[in-house]
Write a protein that holds these residues in place. Structure first.
Motif: not given
Length: 155
Positions: A61, A78-80, A82, A85, A118
Motif C-alpha cells: 500500500g 493500494m489504499s492501505g 483494501s 492487501e 511499505n
C-alpha cells in the motif's frame, strides 16, 4: 490486482511454454509488484516463479493511493485498507512454501510509496535499501539497481 494477475499468469504460461522451463523470473515495479505477488500467492503463477525482484513495490500500500482511486481502480487496491492487501498479507506464507526467491529494492525518498517503508516485505524476502537520492521512477533505470537485479537472478 486479480484481473491483472490473470493476465500475468497467461504471459507466464506463454513464456514457460516458449522456453520449455518450468519456472520464470519476474521483475516488477510499483503496482506491478502487487500484481506479481497476487499472481504468485493467490493466482495462476503459483509454483511457476523462481525469482521475483520487486522495485519500489506497492504491494503493502501507499497513503497517496486515494488521490487516483477515482481515475484508476488499481489505486483502490493500494489504499492501505483494501481487501486485496489483507488477502496478500494472509497469503504471504505461499512465497516461502513455493520456494520463491524474493528481493525488494526500495528508497527512503520514494515519493510515491508512502511511507517508503511499505515497500519492504517480511522474510524470506531480502530487502535492499538503495541510495535515498533515488525516487520511485528512478529505480527501474538506475545502473546500480539494474546491476543488483542481474546479480540477484544469477544466484
Amino acid at each position: 490486482a486479480r484481473d491483472a494477475a490473470a493476465v500475468l499468469a497467461t504471459e507466464v504460461d506463454h513464456l514457460r511454454s516458449y522456453t520449455g522451463r518450468s519456472k520464470v523470473d519476474i521483475v516488477s515495479h510499483s503496482y506491478g509488484s502487487m500484481v506479481t505477488r497476487y499472481c504468485i500467492e493467490l493466482g495462476g503463477c503459483a509454483g511457476e516463479v523462481d525469482h521475483w525482484m520487486s522495485l519500489a513495490g506497492a504491494d503493502n500500500g501507499t497513503s497517496i493511493a486515494g488521490l487516483c482511486a477515482i481515475l484508476q481502480p488499481s489505486c483502490q487496491d493500494m489504499s492501505g485498507q483494501s481487501t486485496t492487501e489483507a488477502e496478500l498479507q494472509a497469503a504471504w506464507s505461499q512465497i516461502g512454501a513455493q520456494g520463491v526467491e524474493v528481493e525488494v529494492q526500495w528508497s527512503r525518498n520514494d515519493g510515491v510509496i508512502l511511507p517508503a517503508t511499505n515497500s519492504p516485505n517480511p522474510p524470506p524476502a531480502v530487502n535492499v535499501e538503495v541510495p535515498s537520492t533515488l525516487t520511485h521512477n528512478d529505480l527501474p533505470k538506475d545502473p546500480g539497481v539494474l546491476s543488483e537485479t542481474i546479480a540477484f537472478f544469477a544466484r
